[in-house]
Design a protein around this motif. Structure first.
Motif, mmCIF file in Angstrom:
data_model
loop_
_atom_site.group_PDB
_atom_site.id
_atom_site.type_symbol
_atom_site.label_atom_id
_atom_site.label_comp_id
_atom_site.label_asym_id
_atom_site.label_seq_id
_atom_site.Cartn_x
_atom_site.Cartn_y
_atom_site.Cartn_z
ATOM 1 N N UNK A 55 -83.490 -41.073 74.962
ATOM 2 C CA UNK A 55 -84.133 -39.979 75.691
ATOM 3 C C UNK A 55 -83.666 -39.897 77.137
ATOM 4 N N UNK A 56 -83.398 -41.059 77.748
ATOM 5 C CA UNK A 56 -82.995 -41.107 79.152
ATOM 6 C C UNK A 56 -81.599 -41.725 79.261
ATOM 7 N N UNK A 57 -81.264 -42.241 80.431
ATOM 8 C CA UNK A 57 -79.905 -42.747 80.630
ATOM 9 C C UNK A 57 -79.917 -44.196 81.082
ATOM 10 N N UNK A 58 -79.127 -45.020 80.415
ATOM 11 C CA UNK A 58 -78.960 -46.406 80.831
ATOM 12 C C UNK A 58 -77.917 -46.471 81.946
ATOM 13 N N UNK A 127 -81.271 -51.900 82.209
ATOM 14 C CA UNK A 127 -81.925 -50.949 83.106
ATOM 15 C C UNK A 127 -81.708 -49.519 82.626
ATOM 16 N N UNK A 128 -82.813 -48.805 82.468
ATOM 17 C CA UNK A 128 -82.787 -47.403 82.071
ATOM 18 C C UNK A 128 -83.445 -46.574 83.169
ATOM 19 N N UNK A 149 -86.750 -48.477 84.369
ATOM 20 C CA UNK A 149 -87.343 -49.472 83.474
ATOM 21 C C UNK A 149 -86.362 -50.618 83.291
ATOM 22 N N UNK A 150 -86.835 -51.838 83.522
ATOM 23 C CA UNK A 150 -86.037 -53.035 83.285
ATOM 24 C C UNK A 150 -86.539 -53.682 82.004
ATOM 25 N N UNK A 288 -83.144 -54.326 93.331
ATOM 26 C CA UNK A 288 -81.801 -53.917 92.921
ATOM 27 C C UNK A 288 -81.844 -52.826 91.862
ATOM 28 N N UNK A 289 -82.874 -52.844 91.014
ATOM 29 C CA UNK A 289 -82.982 -51.867 89.930
ATOM 30 C C UNK A 289 -83.189 -50.451 90.442
ATOM 31 N N UNK A 290 -83.635 -50.307 91.693
ATOM 32 C CA UNK A 290 -83.757 -48.975 92.296
ATOM 33 C C UNK A 290 -82.736 -48.793 93.418
#
Length: 372
Positions: A55-58, A127-128, A149-150, A288-290
């Motif tokens: 549905x989203x992007x990794x 990470x998505x 999302x991690x 880091x995820x953001x």
């Protein structure tokens, strides 16, 4: 129960006829020292991750085992061949503002992978990006609204991270505020993420209040206070901000991402430093995820280094790094003095400048003074 059945929820999972940890390893392996959990927990995790990635992007593609050409990435229909429509949906302009987040996350997370001696991409593929609103001013973000999302590479859990940021330099003042928070989900459902529903969980109030309900927890926040007629040529950098981590929360983050970690004896200084450094690294991964890079000093010969593109502190005091370090149980010899100096700097900034200083500011380049 059908809700826990990989065959009923995802066509690609049905072809493998796998359940539980084997299903997760098939699509997302190799996992890192996977923890013991029920078969339904790992199955729900796998379905959630497969459908969310579709549905989203990794950040990077997730290659599945059993794919001869590596084309199976969890974003197609499970056949290993994405439709043209799916391929177009996940393309983005590398020169667009939105591309900043993808590039920054890759750079920040790859640094942590290198520190942990992990293969490149082992954490990036977890990470998505669920929500990406980015506005750049030249090459630096003016505003962001990011939700990522991690997925844990160790346990059937995930952590949602939200980062809201705004910074704009005007002729006589700087408007700046941000809030960064996270939510740990220990029991994922067998359904795809819904970014709109997650956004509704947040509070639309001032920075300290954004991540204070529905299971969200604040990591840190900051802003320049513009109350009490603090605007125009009399504007002063009145900084407000705080790290709201505590040691129990830090351990929860590490456990969700990398599993439980046994605390060494206090007398073993080397092992204790490694333990504390691992806790710090877990929090750094949330940043880091953001797309936020922040090197947190863990010894006296190291320094706190924040990103130059995003301002987490409004003055010179590195209180974000110190706050993260202290929440992880580390207290450096210099921390007390730097905390005192930071408080003094805030007090002096709040008092403002005399007339001579104001004249000097008007003659110079305001943007250069603040590095924007």
């Amino acid at each position: 129960m059908l809700a826990n059945s990989a065959e009923s929820a995802d066509p690609s999972a049905a072809k493998t006829d796998l359940q539980g940890l084997e299903l997760a390893e098939h699509h997302f392996g190799p996992l890192l020292r996977p923890t013991r959990a029920t078969q339904s927990a790992w199955t729900n995790y796998s379905i959630n991750r497969l459908q969310t990635n579709k549905k989203y992007r990794t950040v990077v593609s997730v290659s599945r085992k059993g794919s001869e050409d590596g084309s199976e990435d969890g974003s197609g229909d499970g056949s290993g061949e994405d439709s043209e429509e799916d391929s177009e949906e996940y393309e983005y302009d590398e020169y667009s503002d939105e591309a900043w987040l993808f590039d920054s996350v890759k750079a920040c997370v790859s640094q942590i992978e290198e520190e942990m001696d992990f293969e490149n991409g082992i954490l990036q593929k977890c990470i998505t990006i669920l929500w990406n609103e980015t506005v750049l001013d030249d090459e630096e973000p003016r505003s962001t609204d990011h939700l990522v999302r991690i997925y844990s590479p160790t346990a059937p859990m995930y952590i949602d991270v939200h980062f809201q940021y705004y910074c704009r330099s005007r002729w006589s003042e700087v408007e700046w505020f941000y809030s960064l928070g996270y939510k740990i989900q220990r029991r994922p459902s067998a359904t795809a993420a819904n970014a709109f529903a997650i956004k509704k969980e947040l509070n639309n109030g001032c920075p300290p209040d954004v991540h204070t309900r529905n299971g969200w927890q604040t990591l840190c926040w900051g802003y320049y206070d513009d109350s009490h007629e603090n605007y125009g040529k009399n504007w002063r950098r009145i900084e407000c901000g705080q790290v709201e981590l505590h040691e129990e929360g830090v351990m929860d983050v590490h456990e969700a991402l990398f599993g439980e970690m046994e605390k060494p004896a206090e007398t073993d200084s080397e092992a204790m430093l490694a333990y504390r450094r691992s806790l710090v690294r877990g929090i750094r991964l949330l940043l880091a995820a953001v797309g936020v890079s922040y090197d947190v000093a863990c010894t006296d010969d190291e320094s706190d280094e924040g990103t130059h593109e995003l301002m987490l502190e409004g003055l010179s005091d590195k209180w974000v790094g110190r706050g993260i370090r202290n929440a992880c149980g580390l207290r450096l010899a210099r921390d007390a003095e730097e905390e005192r100096a930071g408080a003094q700097e805030r007090l002096e900034e709040a008092k403002g400048y005399d007339d001579d200083d104001e004249d000097d500011d008007e003659e110079g380049d305001y943007d250069d003074d603040y590095g924007f």
